[in-house]
Design a protein around this motif. Structure first.
Motif, PDB file in Angstrom:
ATOM      1  N   GLY A 248     -93.271  32.764 -27.890  1.00  0.00           N
ATOM      2  CA  GLY A 248     -93.134  33.069 -29.304  1.00  0.00           C
ATOM      3  C   GLY A 248     -94.467  33.042 -30.030  1.00  0.00           C
ATOM      4  O   GLY A 248     -95.399  32.344 -29.646  1.00  0.00           O
ATOM      5  N   ARG A 249     -94.533  33.826 -31.098  1.00  0.00           N
ATOM      6  CA  ARG A 249     -95.755  33.902 -31.916  1.00  0.00           C
ATOM      7  C   ARG A 249     -95.494  33.238 -33.256  1.00  0.00           C
ATOM      8  O   ARG A 249     -94.574  33.616 -33.981  1.00  0.00           O
ATOM      9  CB  ARG A 249     -96.154  35.364 -32.123  1.00  0.00           C
ATOM     10  CG  ARG A 249     -97.427  35.566 -32.929  1.00  0.00           C
ATOM     11  CD  ARG A 249     -97.871  37.022 -32.848  1.00  0.00           C
ATOM     12  NE  ARG A 249     -96.895  37.907 -33.456  1.00  0.00           N
ATOM     13  CZ  ARG A 249     -96.957  38.356 -34.716  1.00  0.00           C
ATOM     14  NH1 ARG A 249     -97.953  37.990 -35.491  1.00  0.00           N
ATOM     15  NH2 ARG A 249     -96.052  39.182 -35.182  1.00  0.00           N
ATOM     16  N   LEU A 250     -96.280  32.215 -33.583  1.00  0.00           N
ATOM     17  CA  LEU A 250     -96.129  31.493 -34.835  1.00  0.00           C
ATOM     18  C   LEU A 250     -97.008  32.142 -35.897  1.00  0.00           C
ATOM     19  O   LEU A 250     -98.210  32.355 -35.690  1.00  0.00           O
ATOM     20  CB  LEU A 250     -96.525  30.026 -34.663  1.00  0.00           C
ATOM     21  CG  LEU A 250     -95.458  29.068 -34.113  1.00  0.00           C
ATOM     22  CD1 LEU A 250     -94.970  29.500 -32.738  1.00  0.00           C
ATOM     23  CD2 LEU A 250     -95.984  27.633 -34.056  1.00  0.00           C
ATOM     24  N   THR A 251     -96.390  32.463 -37.037  1.00  0.00           N
ATOM     25  CA  THR A 251     -97.077  33.170 -38.110  1.00  0.00           C
ATOM     26  C   THR A 251     -96.691  32.549 -39.440  1.00  0.00           C
ATOM     27  O   THR A 251     -95.529  32.172 -39.624  1.00  0.00           O
ATOM     28  CB  THR A 251     -96.673  34.663 -38.119  1.00  0.00           C
ATOM     29  OG1 THR A 251     -96.908  35.228 -36.839  1.00  0.00           O
ATOM     30  CG2 THR A 251     -97.446  35.438 -39.170  1.00  0.00           C
ATOM     31  N   PRO A 252     -97.631  32.413 -40.392  1.00  0.00           N
ATOM     32  CA  PRO A 252     -97.230  31.952 -41.727  1.00  0.00           C
ATOM     33  C   PRO A 252     -96.055  32.780 -42.241  1.00  0.00           C
ATOM     34  O   PRO A 252     -96.039  34.008 -42.104  1.00  0.00           O
ATOM     35  CB  PRO A 252     -98.493  32.172 -42.569  1.00  0.00           C
ATOM     36  CG  PRO A 252     -99.605  32.018 -41.577  1.00  0.00           C
ATOM     37  CD  PRO A 252     -99.078  32.637 -40.301  1.00  0.00           C
ATOM     38  N   GLY A 253     -95.083  32.095 -42.837  1.00  0.00           N
ATOM     39  CA  GLY A 253     -93.829  32.754 -43.198  1.00  0.00           C
ATOM     40  C   GLY A 253     -93.984  33.995 -44.038  1.00  0.00           C
ATOM     41  O   GLY A 253     -93.382  35.035 -43.751  1.00  0.00           O
ATOM     42  N   ILE A 254     -94.808  33.929 -45.084  1.00  0.00           N
ATOM     43  CA  ILE A 254     -94.925  35.083 -45.964  1.00  0.00           C
ATOM     44  C   ILE A 254     -95.566  36.259 -45.237  1.00  0.00           C
ATOM     45  O   ILE A 254     -95.176  37.407 -45.431  1.00  0.00           O
ATOM     46  CB  ILE A 254     -95.717  34.728 -47.248  1.00  0.00           C
ATOM     47  CG1 ILE A 254     -95.769  35.925 -48.195  1.00  0.00           C
ATOM     48  CG2 ILE A 254     -97.077  34.199 -46.920  1.00  0.00           C
ATOM     49  CD1 ILE A 254     -94.420  36.469 -48.630  1.00  0.00           C
ATOM     50  N   ASP A 255     -96.536  36.003 -44.365  1.00  0.00           N
ATOM     51  CA  ASP A 255     -97.170  37.100 -43.613  1.00  0.00           C
ATOM     52  C   ASP A 255     -96.157  37.788 -42.707  1.00  0.00           C
ATOM     53  O   ASP A 255     -96.143  39.020 -42.587  1.00  0.00           O
ATOM     54  CB  ASP A 255     -98.322  36.561 -42.769  1.00  0.00           C
ATOM     55  CG  ASP A 255     -99.473  36.032 -43.608  1.00  0.00           C
ATOM     56  OD1 ASP A 255     -99.510  36.343 -44.815  1.00  0.00           O
ATOM     57  OD2 ASP A 255    -100.328  35.314 -43.050  1.00  0.00           O
ATOM     58  N   LEU A 256     -95.307  36.996 -42.077  1.00  0.00           N
ATOM     59  CA  LEU A 256     -94.302  37.554 -41.176  1.00  0.00           C
ATOM     60  C   LEU A 256     -93.300  38.409 -41.936  1.00  0.00           C
ATOM     61  O   LEU A 256     -92.967  39.526 -41.512  1.00  0.00           O
ATOM     62  CB  LEU A 256     -93.588  36.417 -40.441  1.00  0.00           C
ATOM     63  CG  LEU A 256     -92.440  36.802 -39.501  1.00  0.00           C
ATOM     64  CD1 LEU A 256     -92.886  37.847 -38.496  1.00  0.00           C
ATOM     65  CD2 LEU A 256     -91.910  35.566 -38.791  1.00  0.00           C
ATOM     66  N   ILE A 257     -92.830  37.922 -43.076  1.00  0.00           N
ATOM     67  CA  ILE A 257     -91.836  38.672 -43.848  1.00  0.00           C
ATOM     68  C   ILE A 257     -92.439  39.948 -44.421  1.00  0.00           C
ATOM     69  O   ILE A 257     -91.816  41.014 -44.387  1.00  0.00           O
ATOM     70  CB  ILE A 257     -91.246  37.792 -44.962  1.00  0.00           C
ATOM     71  CG1 ILE A 257     -90.579  36.543 -44.369  1.00  0.00           C
ATOM     72  CG2 ILE A 257     -90.240  38.593 -45.789  1.00  0.00           C
ATOM     73  CD1 ILE A 257     -89.551  36.826 -43.295  1.00  0.00           C
ATOM     74  N   LEU A 258     -93.645  39.871 -44.946  1.00  0.00           N
ATOM     75  CA  LEU A 258     -94.272  41.062 -45.514  1.00  0.00           C
ATOM     76  C   LEU A 258     -94.466  42.138 -44.454  1.00  0.00           C
ATOM     77  O   LEU A 258     -94.291  43.328 -44.717  1.00  0.00           O
ATOM     78  CB  LEU A 258     -95.617  40.702 -46.152  1.00  0.00           C
ATOM     79  CG  LEU A 258     -95.549  39.854 -47.420  1.00  0.00           C
ATOM     80  CD1 LEU A 258     -96.943  39.490 -47.889  1.00  0.00           C
ATOM     81  CD2 LEU A 258     -94.784  40.572 -48.526  1.00  0.00           C
ATOM     82  N   SER A 259     -94.827  41.723 -43.253  1.00  0.00           N
ATOM     83  CA  SER A 259     -94.956  42.690 -42.161  1.00  0.00           C
ATOM     84  C   SER A 259     -93.607  43.299 -41.810  1.00  0.00           C
ATOM     85  O   SER A 259     -93.494  44.513 -41.577  1.00  0.00           O
ATOM     86  CB  SER A 259     -95.563  42.001 -40.940  1.00  0.00           C
ATOM     87  OG  SER A 259     -95.586  42.873 -39.831  1.00  0.00           O
ATOM     88  N   ALA A 260     -92.566  42.467 -41.793  1.00  0.00           N
ATOM     89  CA  ALA A 260     -91.236  42.935 -41.394  1.00  0.00           C
ATOM     90  C   ALA A 260     -90.657  43.937 -42.386  1.00  0.00           C
ATOM     91  O   ALA A 260     -89.966  44.876 -41.987  1.00  0.00           O
ATOM     92  CB  ALA A 260     -90.296  41.743 -41.227  1.00  0.00           C
ATOM     93  N   ILE A 261     -90.921  43.761 -43.682  1.00  0.00           N
ATOM     94  CA  ILE A 261     -90.320  44.653 -44.675  1.00  0.00           C
ATOM     95  C   ILE A 261     -91.129  45.928 -44.879  1.00  0.00           C
ATOM     96  O   ILE A 261     -90.663  46.861 -45.542  1.00  0.00           O
ATOM     97  CB  ILE A 261     -90.106  43.945 -46.025  1.00  0.00           C
ATOM     98  CG1 ILE A 261     -91.451  43.521 -46.645  1.00  0.00           C
ATOM     99  CG2 ILE A 261     -89.175  42.746 -45.859  1.00  0.00           C
ATOM    100  CD1 ILE A 261     -91.304  42.867 -48.018  1.00  0.00           C
ATOM    101  N   GLY A 262     -92.344  46.003 -44.335  1.00  0.00           N
ATOM    102  CA  GLY A 262     -93.137  47.228 -44.423  1.00  0.00           C
ATOM    103  C   GLY A 262     -93.525  47.620 -45.830  1.00  0.00           C
ATOM    104  O   GLY A 262     -93.483  48.798 -46.199  1.00  0.00           O
ATOM    105  N   ILE A 263     -93.949  46.637 -46.619  1.00  0.00           N
ATOM    106  CA  ILE A 263     -94.262  46.891 -48.025  1.00  0.00           C
ATOM    107  C   ILE A 263     -95.652  47.471 -48.234  1.00  0.00           C
ATOM    108  O   ILE A 263     -95.966  48.018 -49.288  1.00  0.00           O
ATOM    109  CB  ILE A 263     -94.120  45.572 -48.830  1.00  0.00           C
ATOM    110  CG1 ILE A 263     -94.083  45.839 -50.333  1.00  0.00           C
ATOM    111  CG2 ILE A 263     -95.223  44.581 -48.456  1.00  0.00           C
ATOM    112  CD1 ILE A 263     -93.806  44.599 -51.165  1.00  0.00           C
ATOM    113  N   ASP A 264     -96.512  47.401 -47.231  1.00  0.00           N
ATOM    114  CA  ASP A 264     -97.913  47.757 -47.417  1.00  0.00           C
ATOM    115  C   ASP A 264     -98.109  49.210 -47.833  1.00  0.00           C
ATOM    116  O   ASP A 264     -98.996  49.519 -48.640  1.00  0.00           O
ATOM    117  CB  ASP A 264     -98.723  47.437 -46.160  1.00  0.00           C
ATOM    118  CG  ASP A 264     -98.125  48.052 -44.901  1.00  0.00           C
ATOM    119  OD1 ASP A 264     -96.901  48.235 -44.844  1.00  0.00           O
ATOM    120  OD2 ASP A 264     -98.894  48.362 -43.968  1.00  0.00           O
TER     121      ASP A 264
END
Length: 400
Positions: free
Chosen positions: A278-294
Motif C-alpha cells: 500500500g501507498r500512504l499519502t496525506p489524505g487531502i492529496d489522495l482525495i484531490l487526485s481521486a476526484i480529478g479536480i486539477d
C-alpha cells in the motif's frame, strides 16, 4: 478577470469560471449538498458563469459520502465483525468505474464503536476492515482508497490480514488470534493462503500522521492511551508490535517499522505497506487526485472552499487549505475564498496557505444549535455567497 468563450459553444458567453470544492459542515450539511446550493445561488444571479462542483474530504469522516455523492457512486452495506468481535452493520463506497472501493476503517473498527468503559486495545481487532475489503473484492473492486483515521485498535493489522487469508500461528502451529493482545503469540507468518486477488489490487491509504511503528513516537505510546491503554498496557503493546513487525519484515522481505505513517491506526500503516504494498499519502492529496479536480482548477477564476470551523488546524493540511494550494499551483491568478460556520483568531494563518480570504457565514447572534440547523445554515450560505460574488463580479466589471 478575463471573459472567456466556452469551447465548442460559441453562442454561450462565459463570464467567469468558478470551482466549488467545500468540505462538509459536519453534523449539518454535506460537502456536495453545500456545493450544489452554492452553485445554484451563483447561477441564479450570474447565469453566464461556468460553475463546477467537486466533493471535498480529507480521508477521514465523511470521505465515503463525499466521494459517492460527488462521483455518482453508491453505498454498499456489509455486515462485518466490529472491533469487539460482535457483528455490526458497516459499508463501503463503490465508484462508477465498479473497480474502486472507498472505505473508512472507522466504519468497521473505529473508536466510536467501542463504549468508553470497554476500551482496551488488547481486546480490539481490525478483522471487520478485512471483511470490508473482502466484500469489495467479491464485487470486483481492485482499487482501494482507504482512510484509516479514528481506529479503536492497536493490532498492527493482524485482524484485517487474517480476514484476507494470511495465517498467523503460535509456536505449536495453532492460530495466534486476531486481537491486539494476540500479537505476542505470533511465531510464524504464512501468506500462501492469502486471497490471490490481492495481487491485482492497489491500496491507496489516506494517512495524515508521520509516526513510526514503535518507540516513544510509535502508535502504542502516542495513540494507545486514547484507546484505553494504561501505562503497563502501552509498554506491553510496544514490545509486542516490535516482535510482530520483525517477523513480518522477514516474511515479506519489506522494511517498514521506521517509515513515516507506519504507526497510523495502531500499525495499519505498517500492515498495508509491508503486506499489501500500500501507498500512504496525506489524505487531502489522495482525495484531490481521486476526484480529478486539477483540470478544472487550471482554468478557474475563482475557487470556493470552506468547512464548518476554520482554525489553525485548517492551515496544517486540512481539506480547504489543501485544495486552495492546489488551485494556486494550477492557476496562480485564481482567487481562492473560503466560507465557514465560525473562525478562530488563529484562522488568519490560512492566508499564508493558499486561501486569499475567508468569510464566516453567520449574519446574526445565535446559539450553536441554531447555527447548525440545516435551514439556517443554507440561508446563511446563500446570503454570504451572494454578497461575495457581487463584489467579485463588480471588481471584474461584470454586472448581474
Amino acid at each position: 478577470m478575463t471573459r472567456k468563450l466556452q469551447k465548442n459553444l460559441p453562442e454561450r458567453r462565459i463570464d467567469m469560471n468558478i470551482v466549488i470544492a467545500i468540505d462538509s459542515f459536519k453534523g449539518c450539511i454535506s460537502s456536495m449538498d453545500s456545493g450544489r446550493l452554492l452553485r445554484k445561488t451563483i447561477l441564479d444571479v450570474y447565469p453566464e458563469d461556468d460553475v463546477a462542483v467537486f466533493p471535498l474530504a480529507d480521508g477521514g469522516e465523511g470521505t465515503v459520502d463525499a466521494m459517492v455523492q460527488g462521483l455518482h457512486g453508491r453505498i454498499v452495506p456489509v455486515t462485518v465483525t466490529g472491533p469487539l468481535g460482535t457483528k455490526i452493520e458497516s459499508r463501503y463506497g463503490l465508484l462508477p468505474d465498479t473497480k474502486t472501493a472507498v472505505i473508512e476503517m472507522a466504519d468497521a473498527s473505529g473508536l466510536t464503536l467501542v463504549p468508553p468503559e470497554k476500551r482496551n486495545p488488547l481486546h480490539t481487532t481490525t478483522y471487520g476492515l478485512g471483511e470490508l475489503i473482502r466484500a469489495a473484492l467479491d464485487d470486483g473492486c481492485r482499487r482501494f482508497i482507504i482512510g484509516i483515521g479514528g481506529s479503536a485498535t492497536n493490532d498492527c493489522g493482524l485482524g484485517m490480514l487474517t480476514a484476507l487469508g494470511f495465517r498467523f500461528q503460535k509456536a505449536d502451529g495453532s492460530p495466534a488470534g486476531i486481537l491486539g493482545g494476540s500479537l505476542a503469540a505470533v511465531a510464524a507468518i504464512d501468506g500462501t493462503a492469502a486471497d490471490t486477488r490481492l495481487a491485482d489490487c492497489t491500496f491507496e491509504i489516506a494517512c495524515d500522521v508521520t509516526n513510526p511503528l514503535c518507540g516513544p513516537a510509535g502508535c502504542s505510546r502516542v495513540f494507545g492511551p486514547q484507546k484505553g491503554a494504561t501505562e503497563a498496557i502501552v509498554a506491553r503493546m510496544d514490545g509486542d508490535i516490535h516482535h510482530f513487525a520483525a517477523l513480518a519484515e522477514e516474511a515479506c522481505g519489506t522494511a517498514g517499522q521506521d517509515m513515516p505513517g507506519a504507526g497510523a491506526a495502531g500499525g495499519l500503516g505498517f500492515a498495508f505497506h509491508v503486506f499489501l504494498n500500500g501507498r500512504l499519502t496525506p489524505g487531502i492529496d489522495l482525495i484531490l487526485s481521486a476526484i480529478g479536480i486539477d483540470k478544472s482548477l487550471a482554468k478557474a477564476d475563482v475557487l470556493v472552499t470552506g468547512e464548518g470551523r476554520m482554525d489553525q488546524q485548517t492551515a496544517m493540511g486540512k481539506a480547504p487549505a489543501g485544495v486552495a494550494q492546489l488551485a494556486k499551483a494550477c492557476q496562480p491568478h485564481c482567487l481562492t475564498l473560503a466560507l465557514c460556520g465560525s473562525a478562530t483568531p488563529e484562522a488568519e494563518r490560512v492566508n499564508a496557505h493558499g486561501i486569499d480570504a475567508y468569510f464566516p457565514i453567520l449574519h446574526a447572534p445565535m446559539t450553536l444549535s441554531e447555527a447548525m440547523d440545516r435551514a439556517t445554515a443554507e440561508r446563511n450560505l446563500r446570503q454570504t455567497i451572494q454578497q461575495v460574488m457581487h463584489l467579485i463580479h463588480k471588481a471584474a466589471g461584470i454586472s448581474a
